[in-house]
Design a protein around this motif. Sequence first.
Motif, PDB file in Angstrom:
ATOM      1  N   LEU A 120      -6.077  -8.040   8.225  1.00  0.00           N
ATOM      2  CA  LEU A 120      -6.504  -8.581   6.933  1.00  0.00           C
ATOM      3  C   LEU A 120      -5.244  -8.682   6.099  1.00  0.00           C
ATOM      4  CD1 LEU A 120      -9.659  -6.356   6.315  1.00  0.00           C
ATOM      5  CD2 LEU A 120      -9.658  -8.761   7.029  1.00  0.00           C
ATOM      6  N   THR A 121      -4.746  -9.887   5.915  1.00  0.00           N
ATOM      7  CA  THR A 121      -3.444 -10.091   5.284  1.00  0.00           C
ATOM      8  C   THR A 121      -3.587 -10.915   4.004  1.00  0.00           C
ATOM      9  OG1 THR A 121      -2.172  -9.887   7.322  1.00  0.00           O
ATOM     10  CG2 THR A 121      -1.186 -11.189   5.560  1.00  0.00           C
ATOM     11  N   TYR A 122      -2.870 -10.479   2.974  1.00  0.00           N
ATOM     12  CA  TYR A 122      -2.853 -11.185   1.693  1.00  0.00           C
ATOM     13  C   TYR A 122      -1.498 -11.837   1.498  1.00  0.00           C
ATOM     14  CZ  TYR A 122      -2.444 -11.929  -3.340  1.00  0.00           C
ATOM     15  OH  TYR A 122      -2.213 -12.485  -4.583  1.00  0.00           O
ATOM     16  N   LEU A 123      -1.512 -13.147   1.167  1.00  0.00           N
ATOM     17  CA  LEU A 123      -0.313 -13.884   0.820  1.00  0.00           C
ATOM     18  C   LEU A 123      -0.334 -14.135  -0.676  1.00  0.00           C
ATOM     19  CD1 LEU A 123      -0.921 -14.627   3.903  1.00  0.00           C
ATOM     20  CD2 LEU A 123       0.504 -16.631   3.486  1.00  0.00           C
ATOM     21  N   ALA A 124       0.649 -13.612  -1.376  1.00  0.00           N
ATOM     22  CA  ALA A 124       0.714 -13.802  -2.817  1.00  0.00           C
ATOM     23  C   ALA A 124       1.065 -15.254  -3.130  1.00  0.00           C
ATOM     24  CB  ALA A 124       1.767 -12.870  -3.420  1.00  0.00           C
ATOM     25  N   PRO A 125       0.674 -15.751  -4.308  1.00  0.00           N
ATOM     26  CA  PRO A 125       1.071 -17.112  -4.690  1.00  0.00           C
ATOM     27  C   PRO A 125       2.589 -17.256  -4.650  1.00  0.00           C
ATOM     28  CG  PRO A 125      -0.564 -16.244  -6.217  1.00  0.00           C
ATOM     29  CD  PRO A 125      -0.158 -15.090  -5.349  1.00  0.00           C
ATOM     30  N   THR A 126       3.056 -18.364  -4.129  1.00  0.00           N
ATOM     31  CA  THR A 126       4.490 -18.586  -4.005  1.00  0.00           C
ATOM     32  C   THR A 126       5.134 -18.731  -5.373  1.00  0.00           C
ATOM     33  OG1 THR A 126       4.169 -19.670  -1.882  1.00  0.00           O
ATOM     34  CG2 THR A 126       6.251 -20.075  -3.001  1.00  0.00           C
ATOM     35  N   ARG A 127       6.233 -18.021  -5.588  1.00  0.00           N
ATOM     36  CA  ARG A 127       6.994 -18.098  -6.830  1.00  0.00           C
ATOM     37  C   ARG A 127       8.356 -18.690  -6.520  1.00  0.00           C
ATOM     38  NH1 ARG A 127       2.831 -17.552 -10.280  1.00  0.00           N
ATOM     39  NH2 ARG A 127       1.702 -15.586  -9.977  1.00  0.00           N
ATOM     40  N   GLY A 128       8.492 -19.997  -6.668  1.00  0.00           N
ATOM     41  CA  GLY A 128       9.753 -20.648  -6.336  1.00  0.00           C
ATOM     42  C   GLY A 128      10.063 -20.427  -4.864  1.00  0.00           C
ATOM     43  N   PRO A 129      11.279 -19.968  -4.545  1.00  0.00           N
ATOM     44  CA  PRO A 129      11.635 -19.762  -3.140  1.00  0.00           C
ATOM     45  C   PRO A 129      11.119 -18.457  -2.555  1.00  0.00           C
ATOM     46  CG  PRO A 129      13.502 -19.254  -4.535  1.00  0.00           C
ATOM     47  CD  PRO A 129      12.432 -19.786  -5.453  1.00  0.00           C
ATOM     48  N   PHE A 130      10.492 -17.596  -3.374  1.00  0.00           N
ATOM     49  CA  PHE A 130      10.087 -16.263  -2.927  1.00  0.00           C
ATOM     50  C   PHE A 130       8.641 -16.255  -2.444  1.00  0.00           C
ATOM     51  CE2 PHE A 130       8.288 -12.012  -3.832  1.00  0.00           C
ATOM     52  CZ  PHE A 130       9.111 -11.256  -3.008  1.00  0.00           C
ATOM     53  N   ALA A 131       8.402 -15.581  -1.308  1.00  0.00           N
ATOM     54  CA  ALA A 131       7.046 -15.439  -0.764  1.00  0.00           C
ATOM     55  C   ALA A 131       6.864 -14.005  -0.292  1.00  0.00           C
ATOM     56  CB  ALA A 131       6.806 -16.401   0.386  1.00  0.00           C
ATOM     57  N   LEU A 132       5.645 -13.479  -0.473  1.00  0.00           N
ATOM     58  CA  LEU A 132       5.335 -12.101  -0.115  1.00  0.00           C
ATOM     59  C   LEU A 132       4.005 -12.053   0.629  1.00  0.00           C
ATOM     60  CD1 LEU A 132       5.918  -9.015  -0.354  1.00  0.00           C
ATOM     61  CD2 LEU A 132       4.578  -9.074  -2.483  1.00  0.00           C
ATOM     62  N   ALA A 133       3.950 -11.292   1.712  1.00  0.00           N
ATOM     63  CA  ALA A 133       2.723 -11.076   2.472  1.00  0.00           C
ATOM     64  C   ALA A 133       2.578  -9.595   2.767  1.00  0.00           C
ATOM     65  CB  ALA A 133       2.740 -11.867   3.776  1.00  0.00           C
ATOM     66  N   VAL A 134       1.359  -9.071   2.595  1.00  0.00           N
ATOM     67  CA  VAL A 134       1.057  -7.669   2.876  1.00  0.00           C
ATOM     68  C   VAL A 134      -0.236  -7.629   3.669  1.00  0.00           C
ATOM     69  CG1 VAL A 134       0.573  -5.397   1.917  1.00  0.00           C
ATOM     70  CG2 VAL A 134       2.177  -6.916   0.747  1.00  0.00           C
ATOM     71  N   GLY A 135      -0.279  -6.843   4.764  1.00  0.00           N
ATOM     72  CA  GLY A 135      -1.454  -6.844   5.608  1.00  0.00           C
ATOM     73  C   GLY A 135      -1.868  -5.466   6.088  1.00  0.00           C
ATOM     74  N   LEU A 136      -3.181  -5.298   6.277  1.00  0.00           N
ATOM     75  CA  LEU A 136      -3.755  -4.141   6.950  1.00  0.00           C
ATOM     76  C   LEU A 136      -4.060  -4.558   8.378  1.00  0.00           C
ATOM     77  CD1 LEU A 136      -6.234  -2.866   4.210  1.00  0.00           C
ATOM     78  CD2 LEU A 136      -3.893  -2.092   4.659  1.00  0.00           C
ATOM     79  N   PHE A 137      -3.569  -3.786   9.355  1.00  0.00           N
ATOM     80  CA  PHE A 137      -3.659  -4.164  10.760  1.00  0.00           C
ATOM     81  C   PHE A 137      -4.440  -3.123  11.559  1.00  0.00           C
ATOM     82  CE2 PHE A 137      -0.413  -6.867   9.288  1.00  0.00           C
ATOM     83  CZ  PHE A 137      -0.232  -7.886  10.206  1.00  0.00           C
ATOM     84  N   ASP A 138      -5.096  -3.618  12.609  1.00  0.00           N
ATOM     85  CA  ASP A 138      -5.744  -2.722  13.555  1.00  0.00           C
ATOM     86  C   ASP A 138      -4.680  -1.796  14.132  1.00  0.00           C
ATOM     87  OD1 ASP A 138      -7.708  -1.666  15.187  1.00  0.00           O
ATOM     88  OD2 ASP A 138      -7.504  -3.215  16.719  1.00  0.00           O
ATOM     89  N   PRO A 139      -4.782  -0.467  13.937  1.00  0.00           N
ATOM     90  CA  PRO A 139      -3.725   0.425  14.427  1.00  0.00           C
ATOM     91  C   PRO A 139      -3.701   0.475  15.946  1.00  0.00           C
ATOM     92  CG  PRO A 139      -5.573   1.698  13.595  1.00  0.00           C
ATOM     93  CD  PRO A 139      -5.859   0.264  13.255  1.00  0.00           C
ATOM     94  N   SER A 140      -2.530   0.821  16.490  1.00  0.00           N
ATOM     95  CA  SER A 140      -2.328   0.809  17.936  1.00  0.00           C
ATOM     96  C   SER A 140      -2.151   2.218  18.478  1.00  0.00           C
ATOM     97  CB  SER A 140      -1.084  -0.022  18.288  1.00  0.00           C
ATOM     98  OG  SER A 140      -1.231  -1.360  17.859  1.00  0.00           O
TER      99      SER A 140
END
Length: 404
Positions: free
Chosen positions: A202-222
């Motif tokens: 489940l990953t969230y991509l923040a709105p793009t701010r100029g050249p900067f992009a940020l993504a944060v995600g919760l992943f199925d642990p291994s």
Amino acid sequence: MSTPRTPRAVRAAIPALAALATAVALPRAAAAQLSVTVANGWTLTVAGNVNAFYVYEHESHRGEVTSPWATVGRGRHGSAIRTGLLPAFLVVDAQGTEGATRLGVHFGLAPQIQTRGGHDNDSTDTQAGARLDVRQVYLTVGGTWGQVIAGREIGLFGRQNYFTDQTLFGVGAAGGNVGNPSTSTLGHTGSGYLYPGFNAQLTYLAPTRGPFALAVGLFDPSINGDYTVLDAPRLESEATWTTPTTLLWASGLLQVERSRGTDRDAAAWGATAGAKQQLGGLTATLSGYVSRGLGTTSVFNGASAALEHGAGLRPSRGGLAQLAWRPRRGPTTIAAGYGVSTLEAAAGEPEFRITNRSLTLGAYHQATRSLKLVAEATWAGSADGTPARPNRALGGAAGVMLFF
């Protein structure tokens, strides 16, 4: 990227993560996708690639390294007709807007051409022909607030290190090329970066701010060796800074885990960073990673990451340097890349060190808008930090990639 880049049409047609995860293989000129818009405003897009390479690899008989984590073996040699680092891909993407909400679904199928178990695969549990790998199945929900991706997609940690590997459009280190190889080649995986893998998230991509992009995600642990108690999702993140000539990135991973047998807690973590700079016809790319408990070659790769009985996590690190030249901005790119990865003993474990290296020289020629011709030569080696003779291999590959 030192080799031809992702097309504008693909970036527009496929959500941000999909464009990176699958269409990264499509050269900028190959915009020949099939898109159909139906009455309700939804658009169906089909794209992908098929590739085939002749690969030969010869490992020296003088090598003495026996570690299971060496990417180069001893004395093996042979030919194969196979896909390269990138499998073939069939990407099906449907997108629509309902009110102020952007919606989408995405399927990415990644077959390979090689006959895994011998002639026609008759002796294996697959049907005669290629092996099918369903790598991507996810939905997207977006708006002015950003975008959420839910499903199976490539991990955030280390993906840019993988995407910027010149051998993504070729073969690189074969990782063994005898006995009907069943998987993709290694490229610089395990000798420069860790393969991120495709994971439920489940990953969230923040709105793009100029050249900067940020993504944060919760992943199925291994599961990580004896660390099988996984009460919390794994956290992965990525930040990028992109301009027409520059790409900077950093990513991170954290997984909290517990050994049931010893009742010990541990935290597996990793961090990557990299930069790509284009100056005229030259492109330089430099990337690296450090980690603890992630192993080598692939993230959470078997027993290389953690000791048995919850006794500890092994550290690893590596880096990849590449230089590409595109004469007169023409159809041909000449590139060289050298990478190294090291896996070391955990605290309290008898000291050891496994170092895998590879050097690839390649020519990547865009013959037509959609057709790419590739030729590569690769040297690879594995050493264990003892007087044992390192394992070494020489290989060559030539092939064709068709993007649609």
